[in-house]
Design a protein around this motif. Structure first.
Motif, short mmCIF file in Angstrom:
data_model
loop_
_atom_site.label_atom_id
_atom_site.label_comp_id
_atom_site.label_asym_id
_atom_site.label_seq_id
_atom_site.Cartn_x
_atom_site.Cartn_y
_atom_site.Cartn_z
N ALA A 160 0.83 -1.20 0.00
CA ALA A 160 0.00 0.00 0.00
C ALA A 160 0.87 1.25 0.00
O ALA A 160 0.58 2.23 -0.71
N ALA A 161 1.95 1.24 0.77
CA ALA A 161 2.85 2.39 0.80
C ALA A 161 3.50 2.60 -0.57
O ALA A 161 3.63 3.74 -1.03
N GLY A 162 3.89 1.51 -1.21
CA GLY A 162 4.49 1.62 -2.54
C GLY A 162 3.51 2.16 -3.56
O GLY A 162 3.86 3.02 -4.39
N LEU A 163 2.27 1.69 -3.51
CA LEU A 163 1.25 2.17 -4.44
C LEU A 163 0.94 3.65 -4.19
O LEU A 163 0.73 4.42 -5.12
N LYS A 164 0.91 4.03 -2.92
CA LYS A 164 0.64 5.43 -2.58
C LYS A 164 1.75 6.33 -3.11
O LYS A 164 1.48 7.38 -3.69
N ALA A 165 2.99 5.90 -2.94
CA ALA A 165 4.12 6.69 -3.44
C ALA A 165 4.08 6.79 -4.96
O ALA A 165 4.32 7.87 -5.53
N ALA A 166 3.73 5.69 -5.63
CA ALA A 166 3.65 5.72 -7.10
C ALA A 166 2.53 6.65 -7.56
O ALA A 166 2.69 7.39 -8.53
N ALA A 167 1.40 6.61 -6.86
CA ALA A 167 0.29 7.49 -7.21
C ALA A 167 0.67 8.96 -7.01
O ALA A 167 0.33 9.81 -7.83
N GLN A 168 1.39 9.24 -5.94
CA GLN A 168 1.82 10.62 -5.69
C GLN A 168 2.80 11.09 -6.77
O GLN A 168 2.73 12.22 -7.23
N ARG A 169 3.72 10.20 -7.18
CA ARG A 169 4.65 10.56 -8.25
C ARG A 169 3.90 10.83 -9.54
O ARG A 169 4.19 11.81 -10.25
N THR A 170 2.95 9.96 -9.86
CA THR A 170 2.18 10.13 -11.09
C THR A 170 1.37 11.42 -11.04
O THR A 170 1.32 12.16 -12.03
#
Length: 111
Positions: A47-57
């Motif tokens: 979940a933390a990885g997906l959140k970081a990826a979403a923030q980058r995107t």
């Protein structure tokens, strides 16, 4: 002749058999608790990885959007400058064009 087991003997035999089973059940419970903790940790990491990826995107998209707005504003400024220059070069032609456009807009919206 076969001798019948007494109640105490039966209870003792059952106790002997149930002790290893109880130990195995306790070990299984501990393993299940450990497995649950591992799954929880992996879920949180994912979940933390997906959140970081979403923030980058999102921030990349935001930056691209700002860039597109800046380009559009620059184009509009350039068009405005060209229009002002053309109006200074030919003021009567610009006035006639404005009148014609006003007339056409009036005709279109009258209907």
């Amino acid at each position: 002749m076969m001798r019948m087991a007494t109640r105490k003997e039966i209870e003792d035999a059952a106790a002997e058999l149930s002790e290893p089973v109880a130990a195995q059940i306790a070990a299984l419970r501990a393993d299940m608790a450990e497995l649950g903790a591992v799954v929880t940790r992996l879920g949180k990491e994912r979940a933390a990885g997906l959140k970081a990826a979403a923030q980058r995107t999102a921030s990349t998209g935001y930056a691209k959007g700002e860039e597109a707005v800046d380009v559009a504003l620059a184009e509009l400024q350039s068009l405005e400058d060209e229009l002002a220059a053309a109006t200074r070069r030919r003021p009567f032609a610009s006035l006639g064009l404005a009148a014609l456009l006003g007339f056409l807009v009036g005709v279109i919206f009258r209907r």
